[in-house]
Design a protein around this motif. Structure first.
Motif, short mmCIF file in Angstrom:
data_model
loop_
_atom_site.label_atom_id
_atom_site.label_comp_id
_atom_site.label_asym_id
_atom_site.label_seq_id
_atom_site.Cartn_x
_atom_site.Cartn_y
_atom_site.Cartn_z
N PRO A 57 24.68 32.17 26.75
CA PRO A 57 25.37 31.23 25.84
C PRO A 57 26.88 31.40 25.79
N GLU A 58 27.41 32.54 26.24
CA GLU A 58 28.86 32.75 26.22
C GLU A 58 29.35 33.08 27.62
N PRO A 59 29.43 32.05 28.48
CA PRO A 59 29.86 32.31 29.86
C PRO A 59 31.34 32.61 29.94
N SER A 60 31.76 33.10 31.10
CA SER A 60 33.17 33.36 31.32
C SER A 60 33.93 32.04 31.43
N GLN A 61 35.26 32.13 31.28
CA GLN A 61 36.10 30.93 31.30
C GLN A 61 37.20 31.08 32.34
N THR A 62 37.65 29.95 32.85
CA THR A 62 38.74 29.93 33.82
C THR A 62 39.97 29.29 33.20
N TYR A 63 41.14 29.72 33.65
CA TYR A 63 42.40 29.24 33.08
C TYR A 63 43.37 28.95 34.21
N SER A 64 43.70 27.68 34.38
CA SER A 64 44.66 27.24 35.38
C SER A 64 44.17 27.57 36.78
N ARG A 65 45.09 27.56 37.73
CA ARG A 65 44.77 27.72 39.14
C ARG A 65 45.15 29.12 39.60
N GLY A 66 44.25 29.76 40.32
CA GLY A 66 44.55 31.08 40.87
C GLY A 66 45.09 30.95 42.28
N TYR A 67 45.18 32.05 42.98
CA TYR A 67 45.69 32.04 44.34
C TYR A 67 44.54 32.23 45.32
N THR A 68 44.65 31.57 46.46
CA THR A 68 43.61 31.61 47.48
C THR A 68 44.01 32.56 48.59
N PHE A 69 43.12 32.71 49.54
CA PHE A 69 43.38 33.57 50.69
C PHE A 69 44.60 33.07 51.46
N LEU A 70 44.70 31.76 51.66
CA LEU A 70 45.85 31.22 52.41
C LEU A 70 47.13 31.29 51.59
N ASP A 71 47.02 31.22 50.26
CA ASP A 71 48.22 31.42 49.44
C ASP A 71 48.81 32.80 49.69
N LEU A 72 47.95 33.80 49.72
CA LEU A 72 48.41 35.15 50.01
C LEU A 72 49.00 35.23 51.42
N PHE A 73 48.35 34.57 52.35
CA PHE A 73 48.82 34.59 53.74
C PHE A 73 50.21 33.98 53.85
N HIS A 74 50.43 32.87 53.14
CA HIS A 74 51.72 32.17 53.24
C HIS A 74 52.79 32.82 52.38
N SER A 75 52.46 33.79 51.55
CA SER A 75 53.47 34.47 50.74
C SER A 75 54.10 35.65 51.48
#
Length: 828
Positions: A57-75
């Protein structure tokens, strides 16, 4: 000091920055989060359509956008150079392929230089000309969590310094979460799965379906996400080139990952850590760990009696309380930590190794080593399975795979010589367990305890010197409560050691591990970017116009079609072989080679070659049944032969295949495809004086299906002959046929199973005149290969060989332990 583990990712709008708040801050954080980002995360598992699920009844929640594998690659600091060339610091794809092969080959720098100095290699436009330059370019690749090393001080002198090689476990877990390999393969919300709508029978498969996950989620603050950490450790010798060096690697992965994905050895989800790293945990958990309940702690009593730094005295005091003498266990500050729950046995040591160290020894003593070895040696060899030509009693350097192979046959070979835990071992390895299975597991464990006195009374439990042991002090049996996977310690432990020249040893190990990780990440990124580029080209038309928005981009293209089907797709109409050599019926797939083993042979010649005097009337009876009932009719084996031995047929020629490959799905999860198995049906030839015929389950009742109904409506039979009828016009029949013999179950005191082994006993079905009962059925009625083991009795006939044991034995065990996937339907 707060530590921010988020990478420096450009162009990512983070609506909410959470800098590891304590438990008291969580509610405030969640209340202040925007409605746009406030999304509940349910488990992304794919339960079967018949499951009934209650989500937490109390699942986890998400907030905004995180970073992906390619985001890390391009950083990465060199990302600007990869705008024009994805493969920077290499010149292109071909340059990278050569570099990748050399970096992963295990070759020393001297040998790499020797390879690069070859005249042919010099002519290639490579961006590097030496091993040093190659490794320098590899160091420029985007990196993941870096490897670190440090010397661990010890209170007592050691031959070599204790070195800790580690990576930040939070970085490793974050890397797992954004890895493309685990897309849609991670559960985030605990759930309770039931078999029926009445919710009477619980089903257990993934970790998130267990009570522990549900209870732990309930103990967390609202909106928090539960990540279960799997840790596994084992001693590993790396003394090939470095003297007496020994490592104790710690492997870490997430229990949230789907089991079928986590168990794959190529997933690279495990990272080596050392026990000290376990103290690095999320600050909210550390804050909660400081608030506990006062409990009686025998360890504190020991510390009042002996100094923990005085190892010998401290250990003597610890033994009085049956403790191991560790004064500061790594889990003492972990929230929700219960050692009896997370210290679980694992398959290699507590299942396979326990079996070989104890059960095998009992059976060798009970049956006698020479007798047991002979029985193993005369079992008919099966394609793809280990055959013990010299028996098992004198095996050296036995691996976990060999121990598993012995398990497949030893019960049927030794019959009821001594009680074992085999049913328990197979049941606990099931991918899906319900309440009924839990009762069976408990019953199997209770059975060995109820009958273990017989092992002591028979003198079968003995020590290394042959002396009889009259106790049951076997910790591995006591630990048989749950199982976790074991993975090899090769790629990140032994390989780096072998690649080192022992100069600046510690830094070389870290650099080697970093390079290997960079290569894997770069390879994955290039694969993703190349696929994205090709997808963009397919989206646009030849004139550069965008495709309409209603185009379904999920439609399969030729990249998803197997090469064999593409070849058929290009063939002209009428040139594709019919019937198809590969086809499926229900959960079973069939494959025959394009060319038959015998291109053409007369019916009478085939009957003579395979020793089937009733082949002609069997075919005639089959055609008669087909004419009366149609092709959907399920043919029953047995009954009086209606056609005569000289009956005429509308054809005289056959094509014959000696092999058939069968493939089915997993018993618990039909989305998992099992490896194909070869079914041999070869005529007498060479050492196979009686032919080589493998037994198979045959469907005998249209109302029953395999494996759902087990043996109900099925029977076991060797496939003797697989044929394709050639009509008089030269065209083949539209399907393949098989001649099979029938085996019947021999009742054992009113039960269909032998009481002590719980195995079926089979016997050849025979007519009143003594001839064997056999008939022609469509190949599509075959279901799955099975294993028959001769019932040797008190002593095996010394005239038996691996090539005639199936022909001359009178009774057989239907060996349910031969394959895990057939164990469950054969146990019904």
């Amino acid at each position: 000091m707060d530590i921010d583990h988020a990478p420096n990712i450009p162009d990512i709008d983070m609506e909410l920055q959470v800098d590891r708040p304590g438990f008291g801050d969580w509610d405030e954080v969640f209340q202040d989060s925007s409605g746009e980002g406030d999304g509940q995360v349910h488990g992304e598992g794919t339960p079967t359509h018949s499951d009934f699920i209650d989500w937490h009844p109390e699942p986890s929640q998400t907030y905004s956008r995180g970073y992906t594998f390619l985001d890390l690659f391009h950083s990465d600091e060199n990302s600007m150079y990869r705008a024009a060339n994805h493969y920077y610091p290499f010149s292109g794809r071909k340059d990278w392929e050569v570099a990748s092969w050399l970096l992963r080959s295990g070759l020393s720098m001297v040998k790499i230089n020797s390879f690069l100095s070859l005249e042919m290699i010099k002519s290639l436009p490579l961006s590097f000309c030496s091993a040093k330059e190659l490794r320098g370019r590899a160091e420029m690749l985007p990196s993941g969590p870096p490897w670190l090393s440090q010397v661990i001080p010890t209170a007592h002198p050691t031959k070599l310094p204790v070195i800790l090689y580690w990576r930040d476990p939070l970085d490793c877990i974050a890397s797992i979460l954004n890895h493309p390999f685990f897309h849609d393969q991670i559960d985030f919300t605990p759930r309770r799965v039931y078999a029926t709508a009445q919710r009477l029978c619980r089903m257990y498969s993934e970790w998130m379906t267990a009570d522990d996950a549900w209870n732990m989620q309930s103990a967390l603050p609202r909106g928090a996400m539960l990540l279960g950490t799997i840790l596994s450790s084992d001693k590993t010798n790396i003394s090939m080139m470095t003297g007496d060096r020994v490592t104790h690697p710690l492997l870490i992965s997430l229990a949230n990952i789907h089991m079928s994905t986590r168990l794959k050895s190529l997933s690279n989800t495990f990272d080596r850590l050392i026990h000290e790293c376990l103290n690095i945990v999320l600050r909210p958990l550390m804050q909660a760990a400081r608030e506990g309940v006062m409990l009686s702690d025998p360890l504190r009593i020991i510390q009042t009696r002996a100094d923990p730094n005085d190892i010998e005295a401290f250990f003597r005091e610890a033994q009085k309380f049956r403790l191991n003498g560790v004064s500061q266990p790594f889990f003492e500050n972990w929230v929700l930590s219960e050692p009896s729950h997370f210290f679980t046995p694992e398959t290699l040591h507590h299942i396979h190794r326990e079996f070989y160290d104890h059960d095998v020894k009992w059976l060798i003593c009970a049956v006698r080593d020479t007798e047991l070895d002979f029985r193993f040696s005369v079992l008919q060899p099966i394609t793809g399975f280990h055959h013990f030509h010299s028996g098992i009693s004198r095996l050296k350097q036995v691996t976990g795979r060999t121990q598993r192979d012995i398990q497949c046959s030893i019960i049927a070979v030794s019959a009821d010589a001594a009680p074992t835990l085999m049913d328990f071992r197979y049941l606990v390895q099931s991918l899906r367990i319900d309440d009924c299975d839990l009762e069976c597991i408990s019953a199997a464990l209770d059975e060995i305890h109820a009958n273990k006195d017989a092992i002591i009374a028979g003198g079968f439990r003995r020590g290394q010197r042959g002396g009889v042991i009259d106790n049951w002090y076997i910790p591995k049996i006591e630990l048989m409560q749950s199982i976790v996977p074991k993975h090899a310690h090769i790629t990140k432990i032994k390989d780096p050691t072998r690649s080192s020249n022992n100069n600046n040893y510690d830094s070389q190990i870290c650099r080697h591990l970093d390079r290997a990780d960079k290569c894997r990440r770069f390879e994955l990124a290039m694969s993703l970017l190349d696929n994205m580029s090709s997808s963009k080209q397919q989206i646009c038309t030849g004139h550069g116009d965008a495709v309409d928005d209603d185009v379904d981009f999920d439609v399969d293209d030729d990249h998803d079609i197997p090469a064999e089907l593409l070849l058929l797709q290009a063939r002209e109409v009428g040139t594709v072989p019919v019937p198809l050599r590969s086809f499926s019926v229900g959960c079973t797939s069939f494959h025959l080679t394009y060319e038959p083993s015998i291109r053409t042979i007369s019916v009478d010649a085939a009957a003579l070659k395979f020793g089937l005097p009733d082949l002609r009337p069997a075919i005639a009876d089959f055609l008669s049944r087909e004419a009366a009932h149609g092709q959907g009719f399920v043919h029953i084996i047995g009954g009086a032969r209606r056609a005569g031995p000289a009956t005429s047929l509308p054809f005289e020629k056959l094509q014959v295949w000696f092999k058939l490959r069968l493939q089915d799905t997993d018993f618990h999860d039909i989305s998992i495809i099992q490896p194909a198995q070869t079914l041999n049906c070869s005529p007498p030839s060479g050492v196979w004086t009686c032919g080589q015929y493998d037994p198979v389950i045959v469907n005998n009742d249209a109302r029953c299906s395999w494996p759902t109904d087990g043996l109900r409506g099925m029977f076991s039979s060797p496939a003797i002959l697989i044929i394709l009828i050639i009509k008089s016009q030269g065209t083949p029949l539209d399907r393949f046929l098989a001649y099979v013999y029938r085996f019947n179950i021999v009742l054992q005191g009113g039960s269909d199973r032998e009481p002590s082994t719980q195995l079926h006993v089979l016997k050849r079905a025979k007519h009143s005149n003594g001839t064997r009962v056999g008939d022609i059925v469509p190949v599509s009625q075959l279901r799955a290969p099975v294993n028959l083991v001769p019932r040797f009795g008190a002593s095996a006939d010394n005239r038996l060989t691996p090539y005639n044991s199936m022909e001359h034995a009178s009774e057989f065990w239907l060996n349910k332990y031969w394959d895990k996937n057939t164990f469950f339907p054969l146990s019904m």
